[in-house]
Write an enzyme that holds these catalytic residues in place. Structure first.
Site, PDB file in Angstrom:
ATOM      1  N   LYS A 143       0.833  -1.203   0.000  1.00 35.72           N
ATOM      2  CA  LYS A 143       0.000   0.000   0.000  1.00 35.72           C
ATOM      3  C   LYS A 143       0.876   1.265   0.000  1.00 35.72           C
ATOM      4  O   LYS A 143       0.660   2.175  -0.793  1.00 35.72           O
ATOM      5  CB  LYS A 143      -0.890   0.011   1.253  1.00 35.72           C
ATOM      6  CG  LYS A 143      -1.523   1.358   1.544  1.00 35.72           C
ATOM      7  CD  LYS A 143      -2.418   1.333   2.759  1.00 35.72           C
ATOM      8  CE  LYS A 143      -1.737   1.672   4.064  1.00 35.72           C
ATOM      9  NZ  LYS A 143      -1.473   3.095   4.309  1.00 35.72           N
ATOM     10  N   ASN A 144       1.875   1.283   0.881  1.00 38.45           N
ATOM     11  CA  ASN A 144       2.646   2.514   1.040  1.00 38.45           C
ATOM     12  C   ASN A 144       3.617   2.774  -0.103  1.00 38.45           C
ATOM     13  O   ASN A 144       4.217   3.849  -0.176  1.00 38.45           O
ATOM     14  CB  ASN A 144       3.394   2.502   2.377  1.00 38.45           C
ATOM     15  CG  ASN A 144       2.449   2.735   3.542  1.00 38.45           C
ATOM     16  OD1 ASN A 144       1.255   3.000   3.345  1.00 38.45           O
ATOM     17  ND2 ASN A 144       2.954   2.634   4.763  1.00 38.45           N
ATOM     18  N   CYS A 172      -4.886  12.464  13.072  1.00 42.09           N
ATOM     19  CA  CYS A 172      -5.471  11.125  13.018  1.00 42.09           C
ATOM     20  C   CYS A 172      -5.211  10.440  14.345  1.00 42.09           C
ATOM     21  O   CYS A 172      -4.540  10.994  15.215  1.00 42.09           O
ATOM     22  CB  CYS A 172      -4.949  10.324  11.839  1.00 42.09           C
ATOM     23  SG  CYS A 172      -3.303   9.737  12.060  1.00 42.09           S
ATOM     24  N   ARG A 232       0.419  14.539  13.275  1.00 41.42           N
ATOM     25  CA  ARG A 232       0.970  14.337  11.935  1.00 41.42           C
ATOM     26  C   ARG A 232       1.020  15.620  11.094  1.00 41.42           C
ATOM     27  O   ARG A 232       0.314  15.763  10.095  1.00 41.42           O
ATOM     28  CB  ARG A 232       0.209  13.214  11.222  1.00 41.42           C
ATOM     29  CG  ARG A 232       0.291  11.919  12.000  1.00 41.42           C
ATOM     30  CD  ARG A 232      -0.354  10.768  11.316  1.00 41.42           C
ATOM     31  NE  ARG A 232       0.464  10.199  10.265  1.00 41.42           N
ATOM     32  CZ  ARG A 232       0.136   9.099   9.608  1.00 41.42           C
ATOM     33  NH1 ARG A 232      -0.977   8.465   9.895  1.00 41.42           N
ATOM     34  NH2 ARG A 232       0.911   8.619   8.661  1.00 41.42           N
ATOM     35  N   ASP A 243       4.869   0.675  12.040  1.00 33.45           N
ATOM     36  CA  ASP A 243       3.666   0.003  11.536  1.00 33.45           C
ATOM     37  C   ASP A 243       3.586  -1.474  11.959  1.00 33.45           C
ATOM     38  O   ASP A 243       2.607  -2.152  11.654  1.00 33.45           O
ATOM     39  CB  ASP A 243       3.611   0.103  10.000  1.00 33.45           C
ATOM     40  CG  ASP A 243       3.212   1.499   9.534  1.00 33.45           C
ATOM     41  OD1 ASP A 243       2.812   2.324  10.375  1.00 33.45           O
ATOM     42  OD2 ASP A 243       3.313   1.769   8.318  1.00 33.45           O
ATOM     43  N   ARG A 303      -8.491  -0.409   5.018  1.00 35.06           N
ATOM     44  CA  ARG A 303      -7.656   0.630   4.413  1.00 35.06           C
ATOM     45  C   ARG A 303      -6.316   0.058   3.991  1.00 35.06           C
ATOM     46  O   ARG A 303      -5.694   0.574   3.065  1.00 35.06           O
ATOM     47  CB  ARG A 303      -7.384   1.752   5.431  1.00 35.06           C
ATOM     48  CG  ARG A 303      -8.500   2.742   5.581  1.00 35.06           C
ATOM     49  CD  ARG A 303      -8.017   3.961   6.336  1.00 35.06           C
ATOM     50  NE  ARG A 303      -6.661   4.284   5.929  1.00 35.06           N
ATOM     51  CZ  ARG A 303      -5.643   4.535   6.749  1.00 35.06           C
ATOM     52  NH1 ARG A 303      -5.839   4.549   8.054  1.00 35.06           N
ATOM     53  NH2 ARG A 303      -4.445   4.794   6.308  1.00 35.06           N
TER      54      ARG A 303
HETATM   55  C1  UD1 Z   1       4.316   6.952   6.396  1.00 36.68           C
HETATM   56  C2  UD1 Z   1       3.458   5.714   6.228  1.00 36.68           C
HETATM   57  C3  UD1 Z   1       2.952   5.226   7.588  1.00 36.68           C
HETATM   58  C4  UD1 Z   1       4.115   5.032   8.550  1.00 36.68           C
HETATM   59  C5  UD1 Z   1       4.996   6.284   8.612  1.00 36.68           C
HETATM   60  C6  UD1 Z   1       6.264   6.094   9.427  1.00 36.68           C
HETATM   61  C7  UD1 Z   1       2.500   6.018   4.035  1.00 36.68           C
HETATM   62  C8  UD1 Z   1       1.287   6.293   3.219  1.00 36.68           C
HETATM   63  N1  UD1 Z   1       2.346   6.027   5.365  1.00 36.68           N
HETATM   64  O1  UD1 Z   1       3.488   7.977   6.931  1.00 36.68           O
HETATM   65  O2  UD1 Z   1       2.253   3.991   7.390  1.00 36.68           O
HETATM   66  O3  UD1 Z   1       3.629   4.768   9.844  1.00 36.68           O
HETATM   67  O4  UD1 Z   1       5.392   6.667   7.277  1.00 36.68           O
HETATM   68  O5  UD1 Z   1       6.987   5.013   8.966  1.00 36.68           O
HETATM   69  O6  UD1 Z   1       3.554   5.755   3.511  1.00 36.68           O
HETATM   70  N2  UD1 Z   1       6.560  14.795  10.669  1.00 36.68           N
HETATM   71  C9  UD1 Z   1       6.692  16.133  10.995  1.00 36.68           C
HETATM   72  N3  UD1 Z   1       6.502  17.058   9.995  1.00 36.68           N
HETATM   73  C10 UD1 Z   1       6.222  16.695   8.698  1.00 36.68           C
HETATM   74  C11 UD1 Z   1       6.105  15.324   8.395  1.00 36.68           C
HETATM   75  C12 UD1 Z   1       6.282  14.390   9.404  1.00 36.68           C
HETATM   76  O7  UD1 Z   1       6.948  16.496  12.125  1.00 36.68           O
HETATM   77  O8  UD1 Z   1       6.073  17.576   7.848  1.00 36.68           O
HETATM   78  C13 UD1 Z   1       6.726  13.764  11.737  1.00 36.68           C
HETATM   79  C14 UD1 Z   1       5.450  12.975  12.017  1.00 36.68           C
HETATM   80  O9  UD1 Z   1       4.584  13.656  12.884  1.00 36.68           O
HETATM   81  C15 UD1 Z   1       5.996  11.691  12.594  1.00 36.68           C
HETATM   82  C16 UD1 Z   1       7.316  11.513  11.839  1.00 36.68           C
HETATM   83  O10 UD1 Z   1       7.632  12.787  11.297  1.00 36.68           O
HETATM   84  O11 UD1 Z   1       6.243  11.855  13.950  1.00 36.68           O
HETATM   85  C17 UD1 Z   1       7.268  10.488  10.730  1.00 36.68           C
HETATM   86  O12 UD1 Z   1       6.176  10.751   9.874  1.00 36.68           O
HETATM   87  P1  UD1 Z   1       6.227  10.440   8.317  1.00 36.68           P
HETATM   88  O13 UD1 Z   1       7.437   9.623   8.024  1.00 36.68           O
HETATM   89  O14 UD1 Z   1       6.057  11.707   7.561  1.00 36.68           O
HETATM   90  O15 UD1 Z   1       4.922   9.544   8.131  1.00 36.68           O
HETATM   91  P2  UD1 Z   1       3.948   9.502   6.896  1.00 36.68           P
HETATM   92  O16 UD1 Z   1       4.701   9.758   5.632  1.00 36.68           O
HETATM   93  O17 UD1 Z   1       2.758  10.335   7.191  1.00 36.68           O
END
Ligand code: UD1
Length: 420
Positions: free
Chosen positions: A22-23, A116, A121, A305, A398
């Site tokens: 999925k990711n 969420c 996030r 995850d 999902r």
């Molecule tokens: C992706 C995955 C999700 C997984 C996560 C971490 C997808 C669709 N989803 O989510 O399943 O759990 O990676 O492996 O691929 N953060 C900030 N600012 C930002 C962006 C992120 O502070 O602009 C923080 C987040 O709050 C979190 C950390 O960085 O604490 C990691 O998040 P991120 O790697 O961005 O997760 P996703 O890409 O949303």
């Protein structure tokens, strides 16, 4: 609304194949927006998030056919460069259309994703990085309004945290930027490598995906291509833990063992015998295993995850296990539900202490709170005495393709029913 019922106590045995990731599929489907014309993707899992992506792409003027795990998309110039709240609220990953739209059309309007269950996030790193590339960004009335008159410009960007979605968005933004973009402290997840491979097939110039420094040289044009999505390492890990927790002999096929090194290491430390080949992982029968500590970290560390699923396994271990969640601030929602199944767990903000006891779980009705928490509760249900009912299972849909059918094929007594 559907629920899943599980009759505990069945040992799982046999072989089961992993679906596409999925990711990896989500960012890759959005990256198609970078090249008008016909793209084709195989091994795309049939999941609610993929159907949400299909709807969002259609709202951007794409024609999509999704049959038998093949996703064909004919990309055409969108009439309106907007990802509406109606789509984004269903799936946070919709923010991934910001990078490609802004890169190609120099303008985009994307609804802000809400928080969420697992944390706030934020997307500040996505937005700050685009600003460093010359974008003008305004956030108003729940939307990100982004403009880059004349196009984005290459920049040197240092991520404060290694964000997966941020790395993907900025890589997509950088493919048409003038000059070179360097992302430092980039996320290294296999899904990022898969997306980079697709961008390269389309004609992008990218080096270093899978390491912490990614370099992208801007090009003028990309062409549509075809791509087979990598296997879902989180699903593979979940199925492996399902075998382990029931003391069974389960081989997960069509997966990449290298993507699951941290989990395999922890399963071995806990006492399981694990065999791997190029594309399969087998867990051998084990009646007793010990509590081990884990800390979730970005790849190649232990995946957040898989934290909830591993916790279910630790509940059935001999001894104490300290589980530290370092990626998200609120990812212990499953703990209270596990406690309803008689687990002995003390959760603090980012640390949970699990006092394992083999055979201690007792069936009860429980509620899925998010995607991976649903999987955790189903795993616990496989060994809880009696019939566990997991409600609000739409979270599971999902991200897992036919999980209950896959578990049933291994011998689990599991059923999907309508909630009364
Ligand atoms: C992706 C995955 C999700 C997984 C996560 C971490 C997808 C669709 N989803 O989510 O399943 O759990 O990676 O492996 O691929 N953060 C900030 N600012 C930002 C962006 C992120 O502070 O602009 C923080 C987040 O709050 C979190 C950390 O960085 O604490 C990691 O998040 P991120 O790697 O961005 O997760 P996703 O890409 O949303």
């Amino acid at each position: 609304m559907d629920m899943i019922t599980i009759q505990g106590g069945m040992q799982l045995n046999g072989e089961v194949a992993t679906s596409g990731a999925k990711n990896a599929a989500l960012p890759i489907l959005f990256s198609a927006l970078l090249a008008e014309g016909q793209h084709e993707f195989t091994n795309v899992p049939k999941l609610r998030d993929i159907y949400s992506t299909k709807e969002l792409l259609e709202s951007l003027n794409c024609e999509v056919k999704f049959e038998n795990n093949t996703f064909k998309v004919n990309v055409k110039r969108p009439e309106k460069l907007q990802a509406h709240y109606d789509y984004v609220r269903k799936m946070r990953a919709s923010i991934l259309c910001l990078g490609p739209l802004l890169s190609k059309y120099h303008e985009a309007e994307v609804s802000l994703p809400g928080g969420c269950a697992i944390g706030t996030r934020p997307i500040n790193i996505h937005l700050d990085s685009l600003k460093e590339m010359g974008a003008q960004i305004e956030v108003k009335a729940g939307y990100v309004h982004a403009k880059a008159p004349g196009g984005l410009k290459g920049a040197r960007i240092l991520f404060e945290v290694a964000t997966v979605g941020g790395t993907e968005n900025i890589m997509m933004a950088a493919v048409f930027a003038q000059g070179e973009t360097v992302i430092e402290n980039a996320a290294k997840e296999p899904e990022i490598v898969d997306m980079a491979n697709y961008l390269i097939k389309m004609g992008a110039k990218i080096e270093g995906a899978g390491t912490s420094i990614i370099r992208v040289q801007g090009v003028n044009e990309l062409k549509p291509a075809t791509h087979d999505i990598i296997p879902d390492r989180i699903e593979a890990g979940t199925l492996l833990i399902a075998g382990a927790i029931t003391g069974g002999d389960v081989t997960v096929t069509r997966c990449v063992p290298d993507h699951l090194e941290a989990l395999i290491l922890k399963l071995r430390e806990s006492g399981f015998k694990i065999e791997t080949s190029d594309s399969s992982i087998r867990v051998l029968p084990q009646s007793v295993w010990k509590g081990v500590d884990i800390t979730t970290t970005p790849h190649p560390g232990f995946a957040t995850d898989l934290q909830a699923q591993f916790m279910a396994l630790m509940v059935e271990a001999e001894g104490t296990s300290v589980i530290t969640e370092s990626v998200f601030e609120n990812r212990f929602m499953h703990v209270q539900e596990l406690v309803r199944l008689n687990a002995d767990i003390t959760p603090k903000t980012r640390v949970a202490v699990v006092r394992g006891k083999k055979g201690g779980l007792l069936a009860a009705p429980v509620m899925a709170t998010d995607l991976r928490a649903s999987a955790c509760l189903i795993l616990a249900g496989l060994v809880a005495q009696g019939e566990t009912k997991v409600k609000r299972i739409y979270h599971l849909d999902r991200g897992y393709e036919n999980l209950e059918l896959k578990l049933a094929s291994l011998g689990a007594k599991v059923q999907r029913l309508k909630e009364e």
